[in-house]
Design an enzyme around this catalytic site. Structure first.
Site: not given
Lengths: 477, 477, 477, 477
Positions: C288, C327
C-alpha cells in the site's frame, strides 16, 4: 402427476416475486395498472380536445364516462383481452381503443383516440407509471436515508476495522460506513429531483410527430392534455428520442449499484468469519433446507442480486435509444419488457434495503475484537505518521513495514515488536507508543464526515420532492 | 517478412483511433495526461497542507518545485516508468510517488504524498480529467446544437416523408427531424449542467477514508485542496461509493445513444434507395477498396458504432459500483480501462457528429420524390381525419383503409381511387379532396415544434456552462 | 510543468497494461501484429490466385516478394501509416493496399488485392490473430489445469469449511475447491476444441459475397487460400453473419467468469479475517502507498476485474451481430475496438491465474482453526443426518436447529449442548456424538469428486488440441 | 373507474407475451412447470436412494406416490403457495419440501429431500427445463432451416442488389441472402449438439458439495439419480461453477443475434422505399391505429427486439458467474429472473422467425427494379475487373471511378458514359461492354455458395439431434 397442459399454467416466472420485488408497485406496473393509465390518457385527451373545441363537449363527456364506468375490478379482464389483441395487432393500443369505443355511447364513439397514435398512448401511460414509481422511490429513499442516518448517529463512535482491497487497513467507525451509504442515498435523492421534471413529460405527436390530424390546434391540445395529466408539456414529441427512457434506466442502475454495494458490505460483514452485523430475523427467513445452524443473508442477497442484474437491463435500454426515424422497428420492443423489469428489481431492492437498514443488528464487541485480531497491525499507519514527522514518510514507511513483517512472522503484537526497535524508540516514548495503538485516537475526521452526511440528509425535507404533488392513487381516473 | 518480436510492436489497438476518436482528448486521457493530473494533485496537496500548517512551507515549496520542474515532454517517459512500476506494485501511485520523491529536494522529500492514499490520487486525477473532457463535451454539444439548429431553420419547410416502423407514414419536414435531434442535444446540455457539480468532487480520505493521518486537520486540508484544484469538496470521501463514476458513464451512454440515433437516421437516409442526404465529402473518405462507385457513410457509421459499443461499457461501470467495503478488490480494476474507453468513444462520436451536422448535404428534391412515391398513400390519414369529422374516426378509418388497399393493388394514386368512391365523395368536393393531398398543408404543429426546439437551444448560452470557469489547459499545473 | 501538447502524449491508456494484460499477446494483437496478418492474407491470396491461374505466376511472385521484403521492424511504422490512412478512408485496407502496391514490382502491382474486398482482409487477418490467441489460451489453460490439479491432489485431505451464501456450512477440503475450479477449466478446454474448427474460417467473398470478380474461379481460389492459410474454408462468406465473432466473445466471457470466480474465492480467503490462502509474494507487489502492513491481493483482483469487465464487452459483440445486409454500417465499428480488448482482458486474467495457481500459499492450520471457530455448528448437518435416520429428517432438523440456537446464544460448543439434550442422547452414544464432530469423517464423496476432476484433466493431453498444428510464429509469413 | 387495489391486479407485465413469446414454452418455464420439475427431482431422488439402499424402499414408494398424486391442475396452486413461502424463506425449496412432506405418508415423510440441498433441487429442475426448451429450439431450428433452405432454392437466381454499408454494391441473389441466414442457423444447430451434453447435467452435491449426508453412497446415488432423470452425471457438483449456465445464455445470445440480423434485413427490405419483401399477412396484424395504409413489420420487429434485448441478459448471466465459494449470496438471485426471460425472448424470436420464413412474400420484379435504379453503377466492379486484366486493378479502379462520377453527375447510365470513353473502349467491344451490365452474368460463386449451404443443412437430419431421446413430455413424472 400427469402432463401439464400449457393452459393450466400461470404464465411467467413469479416464484421469486415476493422475495425480490415490491408488491406495492404491482398496482402500477401490472398490465392492469398500465391499461388503467392508457385509459386515463384517452379520457384526458377527450377533455383536452373538448376544451380546445377540437371535438364536441358531448363526445368528450361520453368518452370520459366510458372510462369512468370501468371498474377497477374489470381491469385485469380488460388487460387480458388487450394482451390477446396485442398478439395479433402488434400493439396494445389497437385492441384497447376498439374496446373503449365499444363502451362509448354513439356521440363519443367517433372521437375516441382522436388524432392520437399508438405511441402517444403507450409512452404517456408509461410516464404516468414512472411518476407513481418515482413517488414510491422518493418516499422509500427518504425512509432509507433516515434509517441510515440513525445507524450513522447511533454508531458514530463504534470502532471497527476499515477494509481496503479486502484487507484490514485502519480503524473506522460503523457510523462512518453507514454515513457513506447515506451519502450515496442523498445523492440519489437529488438526482431524482433533477430527473423528474425532465422525464415526466407528455408524449403526444400523432402519427408522425406533427399532430397534423389536429390541424392548427395541436399545440394547444398538447398543452391542455399535459396540464390535465399533470405532466410537463415538452418542446417536441419524443417518440423517436429515447434519452428520457435511458435516463430513467440509468437512475435505476445507479440506485441498484448503491443498494448492491450496501448489500455486499452487509454480506461480507455477516460472514461467519466476520460476524459484525446480522440481518433482522424474520420467522422462517434465511434458514437452510438442510443445515439447521445457518442464518443466511436474504435481504442483502436480494440487493446484491439487483446490483448484478440491473446493469444488463440498463445496457438494453441504452442500446434501444437508436430508434429508427420517427418510430423504431425493434428497439421499442426491447424497451417494453426490459424497463418494467428494471423498475421492479429496483423497487424490490429498495424494499429489501428498508427492512435491512431498519432492523440491522450490529455487534460492536465483535467489531472491536476484529479490530484487535491483527495484533496492532491496523495501527501501523498511525505509528508511521507519528514517526514520519521525524523521519520523513518514506523512511518511516520502511521502518514500520519491516516491523510489521517481524510481528507477523513472530505472531507478536506490533507494539511489542516496535518497543524493541531502537530506531523507533529514539523518537517515541513508551507511553506515546501505547497511545498510538488506541483505535479511537486515530479516527481523524470521522465525526466531521458523519456530521456532514447527516446535515446533507437533514437538508432534504421528506416533503420537498417535486413528485409529491401528484400522488399515484389520486392521479388515477 | 520475418517474425515480429513482441517488443518491436507498439502495443494496443490504435488503428481506428483517427477514425473513431477525438485526438484532442488524448492530451487529457493519455497516460501522460493522467500522470500530469496525478502530479497536479500532489502539488496541490502540498500547498494545501502547508496552508493548514500540516507540513512545513519549505516542504511544500520543494514538492511544488519538483512538480513544476517536470517538463511536458518528460511526461510520456514518466508515464512509461509508472506503467512499468504499476505492473509490479498493482497501482500506479506507488511508483509515481517514489519518482516524485526522488526529484524533490531533501526538505520536501519526507512530505511527498503526505497523508494521502493511492485512491485519493487516482480518483482525483481522474476527476480532473473528467473536468477537461466535460468542458470539451460542453463546447462540442453547443456547437452541435448550433449546427442542428441551422439545419432545423434552413429546412423548416423542406417536406419529406415521416417514417414509422420503417414505413412511410405522413409528411414531416427535414427541419422537424433536425429539431428532434436538437431537442435531445439540448437535454444533454442541461444534464451536463446538473452533472458537473455533483461529480467534479475531490476524493481525499487517506488510507481508509478517515484522514486519520492528518489528525484534526483533515477536513481543513480537504477544503483547501478542493479549492486549490477548483473541485467540489464533498461531504465524505467516496472511494467506495462509485455512483459518481456511474453517473458520468450513464451520461456518456445517453449521449452516445442520441448520436447513434442521429447516425442511424443518416445511414438510413443515405441508403442508395433513399438518397435524401449525404455525408460531407472529404478526399478519400468513404470509398470502397473494390467498388469505384461507392460513397459509404463514414461519420454516421462511427456514430452508430459508438451507440452500439457504449451500452456494454456503461454496464461494466454500473456493475463495478459494488465496491467492497472501503476499497474494492477487482471492481476498481474494471473501471480503469473501461471509463477512459467510454469517454474516448463518446468524444469520437461527438467529433464525427460535428463534421456530419456541419456538412450534411440535403436533397429536398429527392425528399419530395420519395414523399410522392406511394401515390398518395402517405396522405391517407389526412383524408381519414377530414372524413372522420363527418363519419367518425373508425368508419373513416375503414373506408380509407379499403381505398388504400385498392390503390395499392391497382397501383393507382389514392386520390384517383377515392374520387371514384361515392361514400367518400358524398362528404368531400373534388377540390377539397385534391387539397388533402398537399403535404405542406398537412404538417400540423411542425413549425411550432421547430420553434420550441430552437428557442430552447437559444436559451442555453454557450458561455453559461458551469464547467467553463476551469479550462482544461489552465487547470494544468 | 508547462502545458502538454497533444502530440507529446503517447495515445491511449496503457498504464495498467503490465498489470492487467499479457504482453505475449501484443505481438499478435497490436496494430503491427494485425498489419502483419493482413499482409499475410494478401500474399496468400496472390499465391492462391496464381495456383488457380487467376493471376500470372510472376504477379504472385512479385506480391509475395513485396510482403516478404517487409521486415518486422518496419511493421510499427507501416501500422502508423495505415492508422493515418484509416482516419481518412474509413478502413485500414485502402491505405494498406496502396502501400503494398507501391512496394510491389510492376508485374505484380495490378494484381495486388485482386478480387478481394476490405472485409475479406480485415476479417481473415482477425481470424489469424484469433488462432494465435487461442493457441496461447489453449497452452495456458493446460498449464492452469495442471497447477490446479496439483493443488487438488496436494490438498485432497486439507479440511476447510465450506461456505454457502457466505456462511459456514459444512467441512469440505481445499482440494475439492481446487478440483471445482479445475472442473470448469477442463470444460473450457473442451469448449475451445469445439470452438476452433467452427470459427477459424477464411472470410473471402469479394465486394458483396459472391466472388463475382473471380468469375468461375471463386470457389477454387477460396479453397486454395484457406489451405494456404491453414484455415477452414467455410460454406459461405460470413461478412454479414457474425455469430463466429460472438461465439469467440462468449468463450472469453465464460473463461473470464471462471477466472473471476477463482479470483473472488481467493480474495475472500485472503481476507484478513479469514487468512486461509495468500497470493505468491513478489517484490513490491501488493503493498500500500500508505499502510506498511498491507498485503493486497493483486493477481486475484486482476481476475475479478476481468470477470467484471468482460460481460459488457461480450454484450457489445452480441449486439453487433445485427449487421445490416451484406456489410454493416456501424455494428462492425463496435467490433473493432471491443473484441481486441476482450481478448486482452482474457489473456491478462489467464496470465494472472497462472501465477496465482502456481504460487498460491495455503495455510491448512488456519483452515482448520476457521473450521472450529463456530464451536461445532458446521457439524450440525452431520448430527441431523445421524438423528434423521431415527427421527425423520424434519424432526431431526428442528431438534438440531434448536440446539444450534442454544449453543449460539450461550456461546457453547454444539456438542456440549447436544450432550445435555435427552431427546438426542436417546439415539446416540457419547462416543457416536463425539465422532460426528470430526470433520474428516464427514466429507462424503469429496475424494471421489476430486479423483473425477483429476481424471478428466488427465484425459486431455496437452498436445491434443486442434489448434496446435499452426503455431502463431510459424503461421507468420 | 375507481382506484385499483393491488390485489386486483394480475402481477407482472404480460401484455406483450402473445406478441413476443412462444406460449408453448410456458408449460415448461412457468412457475407450475418449474415446480413440476422440482417435484420430479424429489421423486427421482427417492427412487435413486432406495435403489442404493440409502433409504427404505417403502419410503421411496411413499414419496413417489405423493409426487404422482399431484395432479397437473394442482400445480399452479402449489406454485402460488411455494411463491408465498419463497418470500419468507428466501428459497422455494423450503416451502416445497414442507408441502411435499405433508402429502407424503408417514413411512416416507422422514426421507423427503434426504441428503439434498436447495440448490440441488433448483439447479436440476432448471436443467430439466433447459432440456425441454432446447428440444423445442432444436425442432424449431430444424424447421427454420428448412424454410430458409426453401427460400434459398426457390430464389437461387432471383437477382437483387447486394448492399454493403447500406449502399448498393453488386448484384447478389435473394437465394444467396437466404443461404447466408441458413448458414448461421446450421451453425447454431451444431452448437446445440455440442452444448447439450455439456450442460444437461445433474446438480447434486448436498449442503456444501460433498454429499456428506450420504456417507459413502453419494457417488452411487448421484449416478442413479442422473440415470433416472436422463441427465449427464457430472464429475463434480457445480453449484458454484456457473459456466454451464453462462454457456446456455451465450447460445441464446448468439441465436437472438442471428434472428435479429434476419429481422433487421427484412425490416430494411420491407421499407416502403425498398419494398422487396413483405411479412406474411395475418388478419389485423401490422396495422396502425391511425394510418390506414400502413403495413408494419411485426414479426421482424419482434426478432430485432430480441436481438436488442438479449445481449444485456447474456451479460447479466456472465456477470453472475462470479459465485462466491460453495454458493453465492446475490449472483444466484440475478440468474433466477434473467435466464427464464432470456429463454423466453429467444423462443419468441424463434417462433416469429418460423412464421416469417414460412410466409415471406418476395417481389423479384421490385428487386430487379432496385438493381437497375442506379443506372448501371452496381455493375461498376464488373467493368473494373474486366478492364483490370488489361490495365491493372488500380488504373481500372481510377478509370471506372471517374466514369461513375460523371454518370452520377449527369444522371446518365454508366454504360453510356463508358461507351464514350476511349480509354475504356480501347479494351472492350460494345457487345462486351453491354454484357458486363447483365447482373446475372456477374454472380460469381453465388450458386456454389447456395449449394454448399443447402448441403450442410441437408446433412443435419432433423432426427439426429442429441436431445431427441428425452422428450419433455415424457421426462415428466
Amino acid at each position: 402427476m400427469s402432463h401439464l397442459p400449457a393452459d393450466a399454467a400461470r404464465d411467467g416466472t413469479h416464484l421469486f416475486d415476493g422475495l425480490m420485488l415490491d408488491s406495492r408497485l404491482e398496482a402500477v406496473l401490472s398490465d392492469a395498472g398500465y391499461v388503467r393509465h392508457m385509459l386515463a390518457f384517452e379520457a384526458a385527451l377527450a377533455r383536452a380536445q373538448a376544451a380546445c373545441a377540437v371535438i364536441p363537449a358531448q363526445a368528450s363527456h361520453a368518452i370520459v364516462a366510458a372510462v369512468d364506468g370501468i371498474h377497477a375490478s374489470e381491469l385485469p379482464g380488460i388487460a387480458a383481452l388487450v394482451a390477446e389483441g396485442t398478439a395479433r395487432a402488434g400493439t396494445p393500443v389497437i385492441p384497447l381503443v376498439r374496446l373503449l369505443a365499444n363502451r362509448t355511447s354513439p356521440e363519443g364513439q367517433p372521437f375516441v383516440h382522436w388524432g392520437a397514435t399508438t405511441q402517444d398512448v403507450m409512452d404517456t401511460a408509461q410516464v404516468l407509471q414512472w411518476r407513481d414509481v418515482l413517488a414510491r422511490f422518493s418516499d422509500d429513499l427518504a425512509t432509507l436515508g433516515s434509517s441510515l442516518a440513525s445507524l450513522a448517529e447511533q454508531h458514530r463512535d463504534t470502532a471497527m476495522v476499515g477494509r481496503t482491497v479486502m484487507q484490514h487497513a485502519l480503524p473506522v467507525t460503523f457510523g462512518l460506513k453507514a454515513a457513506g451509504w447515506l451519502d450515496s442515498v442523498t445523492r440519489h435523492r437529488r438526482r431524482l429531483n433533477d430527473l423528474g421534471p425532465r422525464i415526466l413529460a407528455l408524449q403526444f405527436g400523432g402519427a408522425a410527430g406533427t399532430l397534423a390530424s389536429l390541424g392548427g390546434s395541436g399545440a394547444a391540445v398538447a398543452r391542455a392534455l399535459a396540464d390535465d395529466l399533470g405532466l410537463d408539456c415538452p418542446d417536441l414529441p419524443w417518440h423517436g428520442a429515447r434519452d428520457r427512457v435511458a435516463e430513467l434506466a440509468s437512475f435505476c442502475g445507479l440506485l441498484c449499484g448503491t443498494l448492491g454495494k450496501i448489500g455486499r458490505d452487509v454480506v461480507l460483514m455477516m460472514q461467519t468469519d466476520v460476524a459484525e452485523v446480522a440481518e433482522p430475523v424474520a420467522a422462517g427467513r434465511g434458514g437452510s433446507s438442510t443445515m439447521p445452524h445457518k442464518r443466511n443473508p436474504v435481504l442483502a442477497a436480494v440487493m446484491v442480486g439487483a446490483g448484478t442484474a440491473a446493469p444488463g437491463l440498463v445496457a438494453t435500454i441504452h442500446s434501444a435509444q437508436m430508434h429508427e426515424h420517427e418510430r423504431a422497428a425493434g428497439p421499442a420492443h426491447a424497451e417494453w419488457r426490459t424497463l418494467p423489469e428494471l423498475l421492479r428489481l429496483t423497487g424490490g431492492a429498495l424494499r429489501a434495503s428498508l427492512a435491512l437498514a431498519e432492523g440491522l443488528t450490529v455487534d460492536p464487541a465483535r467489531m472491536r475484537a476484529n479490530l484487535d485480531a491483527t495484533q496492532g497491525l491496523v495501527m501501523a499507519e498511525a505509528v508511521m505518521m507519528a514517526l514520519g514527522t521525524r523521519l520523513g514518510r518514506l523512511d518511516a514507511h520502511h521502518l514500520v513495514e519491516a516491523a510489521c513483517r517481524r510481528a507477523s512472522a513472530g505472531k507478536r503484537h506490533l507494539r511489542d515488536v516496535l518497543r524493541e526497535d531502537n530506531a523507533v524508540m529514539a523518537h517515541l516514548s513508551a507511553e506515546a507508543l501505547a497511545e498510538l495503538f488506541e483505535p479511537e485516537a486515530y479516527l481523524g475526521s470521522t465525526r466531521h464526515f458523519i456530521d456532514a452526511a447527516l446535515a446533507a440528509h437533514a437538508s432534504l425535507s421528506p416533503g420537498s420532492r417535486h413528485l409529491a404533488t401528484s400522488e399515484p392513487t389520486e392521479a388515477a381516473p
